[in-house]
Design a protein around this motif. Structure first.
Motif, PDB file in Angstrom:
ATOM      1  N   HIS A 181     -13.155  98.721 -29.659  1.00  0.00           N
ATOM      2  CA  HIS A 181     -12.575  98.837 -28.727  1.00  0.00           C
ATOM      3  C   HIS A 181     -13.106  98.459 -27.438  1.00  0.00           C
ATOM      4  CE1 HIS A 181      -9.029 101.112 -30.329  1.00  0.00           C
ATOM      5  NE2 HIS A 181      -9.780 102.089 -30.527  1.00  0.00           N
ATOM      6  N   ALA A 182     -14.581  98.599 -27.189  1.00  0.00           N
ATOM      7  CA  ALA A 182     -15.409  98.112 -26.111  1.00  0.00           C
ATOM      8  C   ALA A 182     -15.110  96.742 -26.040  1.00  0.00           C
ATOM      9  CB  ALA A 182     -16.907  98.445 -26.219  1.00  0.00           C
ATOM     10  N   ILE A 183     -15.016  95.668 -27.072  1.00  0.00           N
ATOM     11  CA  ILE A 183     -14.965  94.245 -27.292  1.00  0.00           C
ATOM     12  C   ILE A 183     -13.491  94.083 -26.660  1.00  0.00           C
ATOM     13  CG2 ILE A 183     -14.978  92.432 -28.477  1.00  0.00           C
ATOM     14  CD1 ILE A 183     -17.213  93.661 -30.080  1.00  0.00           C
ATOM     15  N   GLN A 184     -12.741  94.771 -27.238  1.00  0.00           N
ATOM     16  CA  GLN A 184     -11.308  94.608 -26.744  1.00  0.00           C
ATOM     17  C   GLN A 184     -11.081  94.762 -25.395  1.00  0.00           C
ATOM     18  OE1 GLN A 184      -8.315  97.550 -28.106  1.00  0.00           O
ATOM     19  NE2 GLN A 184      -7.156  96.044 -28.972  1.00  0.00           N
ATOM     20  N   ALA A 185     -11.683  95.783 -24.873  1.00  0.00           N
ATOM     21  CA  ALA A 185     -11.649  96.045 -23.414  1.00  0.00           C
ATOM     22  C   ALA A 185     -12.082  94.895 -22.555  1.00  0.00           C
ATOM     23  CB  ALA A 185     -12.314  97.151 -23.094  1.00  0.00           C
ATOM     24  N   ARG A 186     -13.143  94.326 -23.008  1.00  0.00           N
ATOM     25  CA  ARG A 186     -13.726  93.385 -22.244  1.00  0.00           C
ATOM     26  C   ARG A 186     -12.884  91.992 -22.331  1.00  0.00           C
ATOM     27  NH1 ARG A 186     -19.037  91.864 -21.734  1.00  0.00           N
ATOM     28  NH2 ARG A 186     -19.324  93.989 -22.184  1.00  0.00           N
ATOM     29  N   ALA A 187     -11.933  91.708 -23.563  1.00  0.00           N
ATOM     30  CA  ALA A 187     -11.153  90.618 -23.830  1.00  0.00           C
ATOM     31  C   ALA A 187     -10.044  90.913 -22.902  1.00  0.00           C
ATOM     32  CB  ALA A 187     -10.895  90.614 -25.259  1.00  0.00           C
ATOM     33  N   TYR A 188      -9.442  91.892 -22.837  1.00  0.00           N
ATOM     34  CA  TYR A 188      -8.190  92.093 -21.976  1.00  0.00           C
ATOM     35  C   TYR A 188      -8.591  91.953 -20.404  1.00  0.00           C
ATOM     36  CZ  TYR A 188      -5.292  94.062 -25.609  1.00  0.00           C
ATOM     37  OH  TYR A 188      -4.432  94.519 -26.629  1.00  0.00           O
ATOM     38  N   ALA A 189      -9.788  92.410 -19.999  1.00  0.00           N
ATOM     39  CA  ALA A 189     -10.145  92.221 -18.658  1.00  0.00           C
ATOM     40  C   ALA A 189     -10.404  90.735 -18.381  1.00  0.00           C
ATOM     41  CB  ALA A 189     -11.550  92.977 -18.524  1.00  0.00           C
ATOM     42  N   HIS A 190     -10.665  89.967 -19.189  1.00  0.00           N
ATOM     43  CA  HIS A 190     -10.806  88.503 -18.814  1.00  0.00           C
ATOM     44  C   HIS A 190      -9.351  87.850 -18.703  1.00  0.00           C
ATOM     45  CE1 HIS A 190     -14.902  87.798 -18.756  1.00  0.00           C
ATOM     46  NE2 HIS A 190     -15.274  88.487 -19.952  1.00  0.00           N
ATOM     47  N   LEU A 191      -8.588  88.362 -19.422  1.00  0.00           N
ATOM     48  CA  LEU A 191      -7.127  88.111 -19.440  1.00  0.00           C
ATOM     49  C   LEU A 191      -6.243  88.390 -18.014  1.00  0.00           C
ATOM     50  CD1 LEU A 191      -5.714  88.349 -23.043  1.00  0.00           C
ATOM     51  CD2 LEU A 191      -5.900  86.323 -21.680  1.00  0.00           C
ATOM     52  N   GLY A 192      -7.047  89.439 -17.401  1.00  0.00           N
ATOM     53  CA  GLY A 192      -6.465  89.877 -16.261  1.00  0.00           C
ATOM     54  C   GLY A 192      -5.511  91.303 -16.577  1.00  0.00           C
ATOM     55  N   ASP A 193      -5.495  91.636 -17.762  1.00  0.00           N
ATOM     56  CA  ASP A 193      -4.803  92.629 -18.063  1.00  0.00           C
ATOM     57  C   ASP A 193      -5.339  93.938 -17.924  1.00  0.00           C
ATOM     58  OD1 ASP A 193      -2.938  94.810 -19.487  1.00  0.00           O
ATOM     59  OD2 ASP A 193      -2.570  93.462 -21.244  1.00  0.00           O
ATOM     60  N   ILE A 194      -5.472  94.658 -16.687  1.00  0.00           N
ATOM     61  CA  ILE A 194      -6.181  95.630 -16.245  1.00  0.00           C
ATOM     62  C   ILE A 194      -5.780  96.989 -16.925  1.00  0.00           C
ATOM     63  CG2 ILE A 194      -6.876  96.952 -14.376  1.00  0.00           C
ATOM     64  CD1 ILE A 194      -6.783  94.783 -12.563  1.00  0.00           C
ATOM     65  N   ALA A 195      -4.541  97.307 -17.035  1.00  0.00           N
ATOM     66  CA  ALA A 195      -4.153  98.497 -17.873  1.00  0.00           C
ATOM     67  C   ALA A 195      -4.641  98.592 -19.265  1.00  0.00           C
ATOM     68  CB  ALA A 195      -2.342  98.585 -17.859  1.00  0.00           C
TER      69      ALA A 195
END
Length: 444
Positions: free
Chosen positions: A263-277
């Motif tokens: 989940h922590a890795i997934q969070a970073r991946a979404y952050a780089h995509l700009g998907d803040i939510a």
């Protein structure tokens, strides 16, 4: 090498198993650490190394060379290093007794390998158990090792596992050895990544994933796919990163620690995509209480395969910085450092200390607190040069980029921090022996 070294330098090299190549690498890095990257730094060719260790040197080498040698072997002067061991070490005390534990360990390994050689194509289960113990030991020691040393130990262990795979046809043993091979490949991936070699780290992680899939050992497969996910977002492949993390989370048989890491890795991946939510949702999932589930890799082996609470906090701090939430980033970085401080000294990770400190500095800079950032960076400067791995290098580089903005031009403290970061990263393994570290994100 002869059994009776003619110089103390040779005795110490024998004791540490320093071939010329390894000696020269350490000599060069020590010179850079002492004098910076300078074409006039002292060097050591192989013929010169043979003269030094063979007692054929007349007089002492130059002052800078002596300084490098004394840094490499603290506690001895250059004159002592080139003297006969009997002139430095009490002859009543056998020299090798100083490293009795190392001798015992070496003898134990040799005896074990010799016994295993008699087993033919059917190896002893004790051999598999011994290799398993060595993998566990390396995984749990990983945080204390410089990445070069970690890679060398994992590389040697991989050869041992491969050798035993060639000597048995017992299905259960082959299964166990393939799982061990996959775990070693995962450790090699981590070491390659920490040295800045993303392409090779990805190859090792894919190897680990293949062993996990072949053996149906889901925890290894999940760990490897998680590694592939964070390697992907460091390489700028953000969509692939999300896909890898989501696929790993779909596997059954993972414990709470494994899912927390993913989940922590997934969070970073979404952050780089700009998907803040989605990034914030993944952070919340990573911080939720577990359901008391364990698995044989992340929990039973642990170490580098685990994911401590402080490492989770550090990772989420970095993700918060990427989505622009400086308050959340500062709170998570503080939490990481507090949790780390509660551990015994030999259990504290320099990677977490350096990474969380750099994140804390960055969070303060976003609030325009340059003095607070300088204070937060103090623990970073204490990290030995050989442990300045990719995660720390790219985090400090992020601080450097921020302080290079026009608003800070001419500011004395900002300039001092920039120069300190340049000096700090210049002698790090990713800059010294790895490729240029132009990564897009920060290591989990």
């Amino acid at each position: 090498m002869s059994s009776e070294p003619t110089t103390l330098l040779r005795l110490l090299c024998d004791r540490e198993r320093l071939t010329y190549r390894k000696f020269n690498e350490r000599f060069t890095l020590t010179g850079v650490d002492l004098f910076g990257r300078n074409p006039n730094n002292p060097t050591c060719g192989e013929p010169q190394f043979r003269r030094w260790t063979g007692g054929k040197l007349v007089g002492l080498p130059g002052a800078e060379t002596c300084t490098v040698l004394e840094r490499m072997f603290p506690g001895y002067t250059a004159a002592q290093l080139f003297a006969h061991p009997s002139e430095v070490i009490d002859p009543q005390v056998p020299a090798y007794d100083l490293d009795l534990e190392e001798r015992i360990a070496m003898t134990a390994r040799d005896a074990h390998e010799a016994a295993g050689a008699t087993a033919g194509m059917s190896i002893s289960d004790n051999t598999v158990d011994e290799l398993h113990d060595q993998v566990v030991t390396l995984a749990r020691r990983y945080h204390r090792l410089a990445p070069v040393r970690a890679f060398e130990e994992a590389e040697e262990l991989r050869r041992k596992v491969e050798d035993q795979r060639d000597r048995t046809q017992v299905p259960a043993q082959l299964q166990s050895l393939m799982i061990l091979n996959g775990q070693v490949a995962a450790l090699l991936s981590a070491a390659a990544f920490n040295l800045g070699y993303l392409r090779h780290a990805r190859t090792f992680a894919r190897t680990a994933a293949l062993f996990g899939e072949t053996t149906r050992f889901t925890p290894l497969r999940g760990f490897a796919d998680g590694s592939l996910a964070y390697i992907a977002y460091h390489a700028g492949d953000n969509t692939e990163s999300v896909t890898k993390a989501e696929r790993a989370l779909s596997y059954g048989g993972l414990g709470d620690v494994a899912e927390r890491r993913l989940h922590a890795i997934q969070a970073r991946a979404y952050a780089h995509l700009g998907d803040i939510a989605s990034a914030q949702r993944a952070i919340r999932l990573s911080e939720e209480p577990g359901r008391d589930r364990r698995d044989e890799l992340h929990d039973t082996v642990g170490g580098e395969f685990g994911f401590t609470a402080e490492r989770l906090a550090m990772s989420n701090s970095t993700t918060a910085l990427i989505v622009g939430d400086s308050d959340q980033a500062e709170a998570a970085a503080h939490q990481a450092l507090t949790l780390l401080g509660q551990r015994a000294p030999d259990e504290q990770s320099a990677h977490v200390r350096g990474g969380a400190s750099a994140d804390l500095a960055m969070a303060r800079l976003l609030a325009n607190d340059v003095e607070g950032a300088a204070e937060a960076l103090a623990p970073v400067w204490e990290i030995p040069s050989d442990q300045r791995m990719t995660g720390i290098v790219v985090r400090t580089a992020r601080v450097h980029r921020h302080l290079s903005r026009p608003a800070y031009h001419g500011a004395q403290l900002a300039g001092q921090i920039r120069e300190r970061i340049e000096d700090f990263n210049r002698v790090s393994p990713p800059h010294q022996i790895g490729p240029h570290v132009g990564l897009l994100a920060l290591e989990a």
